[in-house]
Write a protein that holds these residues in place. Structure first.
Motif, mmCIF file in Angstrom:
data_model
loop_
_atom_site.group_PDB
_atom_site.id
_atom_site.type_symbol
_atom_site.label_atom_id
_atom_site.label_comp_id
_atom_site.label_asym_id
_atom_site.label_seq_id
_atom_site.Cartn_x
_atom_site.Cartn_y
_atom_site.Cartn_z
ATOM 1 N N ILE A 112 0.846 -1.194 0.000
ATOM 2 C CA ILE A 112 0.000 0.000 0.000
ATOM 3 C C ILE A 112 0.881 1.243 0.000
ATOM 4 N N ASP A 113 0.677 2.129 -0.960
ATOM 5 C CA ASP A 113 1.360 3.414 -0.968
ATOM 6 C C ASP A 113 0.713 4.320 0.067
ATOM 7 N N VAL A 114 1.541 4.967 0.881
ATOM 8 C CA VAL A 114 1.047 5.757 2.007
ATOM 9 C C VAL A 114 0.966 7.230 1.639
ATOM 10 N N LEU A 115 -0.110 7.875 2.095
ATOM 11 C CA LEU A 115 -0.278 9.310 1.941
ATOM 12 C C LEU A 115 0.476 9.985 3.080
ATOM 13 N N ALA A 116 1.644 10.565 2.770
ATOM 14 C CA ALA A 116 2.532 11.086 3.807
ATOM 15 C C ALA A 116 1.914 12.246 4.581
ATOM 16 N N GLU A 117 0.999 12.987 3.968
ATOM 17 C CA GLU A 117 0.467 14.182 4.615
ATOM 18 C C GLU A 117 -0.553 13.870 5.705
ATOM 19 N N ALA A 118 -1.078 12.660 5.726
ATOM 20 C CA ALA A 118 -2.120 12.331 6.696
ATOM 21 C C ALA A 118 -1.555 12.342 8.116
ATOM 22 N N GLU A 119 -2.277 12.948 9.053
ATOM 23 C CA GLU A 119 -1.849 13.019 10.444
ATOM 24 C C GLU A 119 -2.882 12.311 11.314
ATOM 25 N N LEU A 120 -2.474 11.176 11.868
ATOM 26 C CA LEU A 120 -3.372 10.389 12.693
ATOM 27 C C LEU A 120 -3.003 10.441 14.171
ATOM 28 N N LEU A 121 -1.733 10.719 14.478
ATOM 29 C CA LEU A 121 -1.238 10.783 15.849
ATOM 30 C C LEU A 121 -0.545 12.115 16.072
ATOM 31 N N ALA A 122 -0.566 12.595 17.319
ATOM 32 C CA ALA A 122 0.089 13.865 17.623
ATOM 33 C C ALA A 122 0.379 13.938 19.119
ATOM 34 N N LEU A 123 1.280 14.856 19.468
ATOM 35 C CA LEU A 123 1.562 15.192 20.863
ATOM 36 C C LEU A 123 1.116 16.628 21.100
ATOM 37 N N THR A 124 0.465 16.872 22.235
ATOM 38 C CA THR A 124 -0.004 18.211 22.558
ATOM 39 C C THR A 124 0.375 18.560 23.989
ATOM 40 N N ASP A 125 0.600 19.836 24.256
ATOM 41 C CA ASP A 125 0.968 20.265 25.603
ATOM 42 C C ASP A 125 -0.236 20.440 26.512
ATOM 43 N N GLY A 126 -1.419 20.452 25.955
ATOM 44 C CA GLY A 126 -2.612 20.636 26.770
ATOM 45 C C GLY A 126 -2.961 19.398 27.584
ATOM 46 N N GLU A 127 -3.824 19.578 28.574
ATOM 47 C CA GLU A 127 -4.271 18.467 29.403
ATOM 48 C C GLU A 127 -5.462 17.735 28.795
#
Length: 275
Positions: A112-127
């Motif tokens: 499967i070729d991956v769409l590099a721009e997709a954002e599924l995970l992230a880190l945030t400083d908020g609670e």
């Protein structure tokens, strides 16, 4: 003789029977090895009847022994995960077959070729997670600091969370989620699944304890029926009868509770490394 028609992997849809036929009967040519994989994973091309595509071939002979899974069973579990995914109608696992290859029997799965721009995970400083995101938990980010690890509030991920609960996926890392250019989301690396004991380890805990969607309930009802019929017969060639019974019990438990499962506390809830 004309050259094989090149089929970009993402153009072979999961509902196209030609994909499985190509993987099952085509001539495999090894092009390289994916060194990051914990078991032998070979990047190949497969050609059959004038068509060609890229795929991953994982020979049983290249599987590393695990303390909690019988030796030589990971390839069959990968194919079983595909069969269950197809039975839900969600198409979350790329076409996958069990076949003979250059290094013996193994799992063969469409690349499967991956769409590099997709954002599924992230880190945030908020609670608390921002709108559109679901909290997983706190993560150490160095120098004594922590951040909130979140995943997207995405219906495709929610379907994946249900599938993982059914197949008892012990290793749903972020790197095992492949957003494709056609808008589909695929999950890969399902070798440690279908154990009779609860081993669910995943990053997709954002819906834990929340009601299942009506769509998920319909899919689970279809799985319950299929496990007593054609789906159960297909799985019997891939996993043990006890593992099929445990899968049916997990489906029944989800339908009875009507909720996404929560971490049980007896097994690490998040795989390591998470990504």
């Amino acid at each position: 003789m004309s050259a094989p028609e090149r089929i970009p992997p993402r153009s072979v849809t999961l509902t196209d029977a030609a994909a499985a036929e190509l993987l099952a009967h085509g001539e495999l040519t090894v092009r390289g090895r994916i060194r990051e994989a914990s078991n032998a994973a070979l990047f190949c091309t497969v050609a059959y009847d004038g068509r060609e595509a890229s795929c991953i071939y994982k020979p049983v002979a290249g599987e590393r022994p695990l303390w909690d899974f019988p030796d030589g069973t990971l390839a069959g579990r990968e194919v079983a995960a595909y069969q269950v995914s197809e039975a839900t109608g969600w198409g979350l696992v790329p076409p996958t077959v069990l076949r003979e290859g250059p290094y013996g029997e193994g799992m063969c799965q469409l690349w499967i070729d991956v769409l590099a721009e997709a954002e599924l995970l992230a880190l945030t400083d908020g609670e608390e997670p921002e709108p559109g995101w679901k909290a997983i938990g706190l993560a150490e980010v160095g120098e004594g600091r922590t951040a909130l690890l979140v995943h997207a509030d995405d219906e495709r991920l929610r379907r994946m969370a249900v599938l993982d609960a059914v197949i008892n996926n012990a290793d749903r890392k972020g790197g095992h989620l492949l957003p494709a250019a056609d808008g589909r989301l695929y999950g890969i690396d399902h070798g440690v699944t279908f154990h009779v004991d609860d081993k669910l380890r995943t990053l997709l805990w954002g819906w834990a304890g929340e009601p299942l969607t009506p769509e998920a309930v319909d899919a689970l009802q279809g799985l319950r029926e299929g496990l007593g019929g054609a789906l159960g017969e297909r799985l019997a060639a891939l996993i043990t009868r006890g593992e099929i019974d445990a899968t049916r019990a997990r489906v029944d438990a989800l339908l009875t509770s009507g909720l996404h499962p929560e971490p049980g506390g007896e097994w690490p809830a998040i795989p390591w490394p998470p990504v």
